[in-house]
Enzyme design. Structure first.
Site, short mmCIF file in Angstrom:
data_model
loop_
_atom_site.label_atom_id
_atom_site.label_comp_id
_atom_site.label_asym_id
_atom_site.label_seq_id
_atom_site.Cartn_x
_atom_site.Cartn_y
_atom_site.Cartn_z
CG HIS A 176 -1.97 1.17 1.42
ND1 HIS A 176 -1.83 2.19 1.20
CD2 HIS A 176 -3.28 0.34 0.42
CE1 HIS A 176 -2.89 3.12 0.85
NE2 HIS A 176 -3.90 2.52 0.72
CD GLU A 206 -2.40 5.88 -0.90
OE1 GLU A 206 -2.50 5.78 -0.09
OE2 GLU A 206 -3.82 5.05 -1.83
CG HIS A 238 -5.10 -0.22 -3.85
ND1 HIS A 238 -5.28 1.30 -3.87
CD2 HIS A 238 -5.27 0.43 -1.88
CE1 HIS A 238 -4.80 2.45 -3.07
NE2 HIS A 238 -5.29 1.56 -2.67
CO CO Z 1 -5.67 2.39 -0.35
#
Ligand code: CO
Length: 291
Positions: A176, A206, A238
Site C-alpha cells: 500500500h 502511495e 488497489h
Molecule cells: Co488505499
C-alpha cells in the site's frame, strides 16, 4: 430443631451476603473476547480473506467470541448502503463493553505499523479501565512488526510464488505505502527478500518505492516477464484497479507498455495460511499478556 436453625442461618446471614457479592465494588467474573480489526473492503471477492482469518482464529481460540471492526469509514458507509453493517473500532469496543467483556484482545490485521495502527492503539487505550468497563485490552501487532516477522514474511512470500515461475522471471509485489515513517518496512522487506531471491521486488501505490523505481530495477536486470501480486491482506480496489486494471496507469499497463509480460495473481496475503499464521501468532502473544 437443628434443621430449622440451619435454614434460619441461610436466610438471614448467607443469602444476603450472596446478594452483596454480586453488587457494587466486587470483582466481576472474567469474560474474554477477541476483536479483529481490518481496514475493510467492499469487494465481495475480498471477503474470502476475512473469512479465512476468522476461521483460523476461531480454530485457535474455540472458546472465545470473535468480533470484527473495519477502520475505513468510507468502506463502512458503502457496505451500510448495501445493508451490511460493520462496526468501527470504537463502536465494536463499546458493544463489547456493554456485553460485559472484561478482557479484550484487539488484533490488527494491518500489514505495517502505520497510521491506521496508531489510531487503533489510541482508540483501544481509550476504552481500557472505564468504570464497569473492559478491565484490560491487549493489542496484537500488524503482520510486519519485528525482525522475526521480517523472516517469517520473507519465508511465506517465497513459498507463495507461483510454482510455474521460470528462471529469469520476477515477482513484483504491490504494497500500500504511506507517508508514515513505517513505510520503510517495504524497502527493508525487499532487501530481506532479495537476499534469498534477487528476482523479487516490492513497490507501493502511495509511498516509496513507486512503480517507476520498480520498472527501472526490472530494466536494469533485463527482466521480461513478471508475476504481479498484491502485498495487502485483501485483493480489493488497489489490486483490481491500480495493479491489474486496464487503465493506462495501472502497474500491469505500465509494465506491458515497456515490453514486460505480466501475469496477475489476484490473491491477498490473507488468502495464504502461512501469512495468516503470522497474525495469529501475534494474537497468541497478545493473549499471553492476560496471564
Ligand atoms: Co488505499
Amino acid at each position: 430443631m437443628k434443621k430449622y436453625f440451619v435454614v434460619f442461618c441461610l436466610i438471614f446471614f448467607f443469602l444476603p451476603s450472596m446478594a452483596i457479592a454480586a453488587g457494587h465494588g466486587q470483582p466481576r467474573s472474567v469474560k474474554q473476547g477477541i476483536l479483529l480489526v481490518a481496514f475493510g473492503s467492499s469487494f465481495p471477492q475480498a471477503q474470502v480473506s476475512f473469512e479465512n482469518i476468522d476461521a483460523r482464529v476461531k480454530k485457535q481460540f474455540p472458546d472465545i467470541p470473535v468480533h470484527w471492526a473495519y477502520t475505513s469509514h468510507v468502506i463502512r458507509k458503502k457496505l451500510a448502503s448495501q445493508g451490511k453493517h460493520l462496526d468501527s473500532v470504537a463502536t465494536a469496543l463499546a458493544k463489547m463493553m456493554d456485553q460485559g467483556f472484561t478482557r479484550v484482545a484487539v488484533q490488527s490485521l494491518h500489514t505495517i505499523r502505520g497510521e491506521e495502527f496508531d489510531d487503533l492503539v489510541h482508540t483501544a487505550n481509550a476504552f481500557e479501565g472505564m468504570p464497569d468497563g473492559i478491565e484490560k485490552i491487549v493489542i496484537g501487532s500488524p503482520l510486519l512488526s519485528s525482525p522475526q516477522d521480517m523472516e517469517a514474511v520473507t519465508r511465506a512470500i517465497i513459498q507463495n510464488i507461483p510454482a510455474k515461475r521460470k528462471k529469469g522471471e520476477a515477482l513484483v509485489l504491490m504494497g500500500h505505502g504511506t507517508p508514515h515513517p513505517s513505510n520503510a518496512f517495504y524497502t527493508a522487506l525487499m532487501f530481506s527478500l532479495q537476499r534469498k531471491d534477487p528476482g523479487i521486488f516490492i513497490g507501493t501505490v502511495e509511498g516509496a518505492p513507486g512503480i517507476e523505481d520498480i520498472t527501472a530495477m526490472l530494466r536494469e536486470k533485463n527482466i521480461k516477464k513478471v508475476y504481479l501480486m498484491p502485498f495487502m491482506s485483501v485483493a480489493g480496489d488497489h489490486a483490481r484497479n491500480d495493479l491489474a486494471g486496464e487503465d493506462p496507469d495501472s502497474w500491469k499497463s505500465i509494465l506491458e507498455h515497456q515490453g514486460v509480460h505480466c501475469e496477475v495473481v489476484l490473491k491477498g496475503t490473507a488468502e495464504y495460511d502461512n501469512m495468516i499464521d503470522i497474525w495469529v501468532n501475534h494474537l497468541k502473544d497478545a493473549m499471553a499478556q492476560f496471564k
